[in-house]
Design an enzyme around this catalytic site. Sequence first.
Site, PDB file in Angstrom:
ATOM      1  N   HIS A  44       0.841  -1.521  -0.260  1.00 43.73           N
ATOM      2  CA  HIS A  44      -0.189   0.079  -0.165  1.00 43.73           C
ATOM      3  C   HIS A  44       0.604   1.342   0.381  1.00 43.73           C
ATOM      4  O   HIS A  44       1.756   1.155   0.967  1.00 43.73           O
ATOM      5  CB  HIS A  44      -0.499  -0.124   0.778  1.00 43.73           C
ATOM      6  N   CYS A  60      -0.456   1.814  -5.298  1.00 45.74           N
ATOM      7  CA  CYS A  60      -1.323   3.399  -5.902  1.00 45.74           C
ATOM      8  C   CYS A  60       0.091   4.196  -5.929  1.00 45.74           C
ATOM      9  O   CYS A  60       0.622   4.390  -5.158  1.00 45.74           O
ATOM     10  CB  CYS A  60      -2.332   3.572  -4.731  1.00 45.74           C
TER      11      CYS A  60
END
Length: 295
Positions: free
Chosen positions: A145, A187
């Site tokens: 992440h 991301c």
Amino acid sequence: MWFTSFIISFIIGSTFTLSSDGHNDNWAVIVDASNFFFNYRHEANALSLYHELRENGFPDDHIILMISEDFSGNVRNQIPGTIYSDRSHSCNLFDETIQVDYKGYDVNEESFMRVLVDSHPEGTARSRRMLSTENSNVLVYITGHGGENFLKFRDQSAITGDDLANTIELMHKKKRFKSLFFIADTCQASTLAEQIHTPGFFSLCCSSVGESSYATHFDPKIHTPLGDRFTMSLVEYLKRHRNNRYATIEEFYRTLNPGYLEAHPVFRTDLVNVPVKTLYLADYFSYKTQVQNIT
């Protein structure tokens, strides 16, 4: 940064005859930076790529595998002792043959950077060190992440794009690679590579600024997705081209569908001094054995 105070020592190894592309061996660093069972897919990403490298001849002593959590033994895992990335559960990625070099709390931004620059505490095992040279091609893959200019480790700390840029520049000064291929599945992945200006570096990142990395199919038995779209696309492409010595990274990049990924991958090649069409998959995802030791 923490590493600027280290005494830089250079590794003096054997002399090799070089092949036409000028590199004499390959190394890979594979990092799953996530904990918590709902991030099962990140471990599946990392292990899928790890197994593909081994299928292509990579020995474990040239792969540094960093897995931040053993989800195969998690109480929530409905198929204990396994990690799968395929719907049919035909291939257990966490079998008895895998060799995890860093796991649990040992997986953090400091240990990751130490591996890259080879600045370890005294007594660190050979298996936990990357002994690359100025004639090595190095593959660095990270999944987890992240956000703009950072990647989280175990949801507790993070490495920034500046950290990564400084680390790779130090690698270059220590003659740790001829070429370094950086892949990020997270991301806003491309922002991690924006601060890097080191010759020989190039990158393929799954998403642009403001974009996310998305999972593949949800598995109703394991109750979690089994991988991310970008990494699974890469692994499947590698499988299809195992015997194609001249398949290129650019060709893979052109197959990526932003509609499917829901993101726009970024392929950065401005720091390499060779034509993009000569950046072959085999030079990074297959182990180079056609070398002769002449010492």
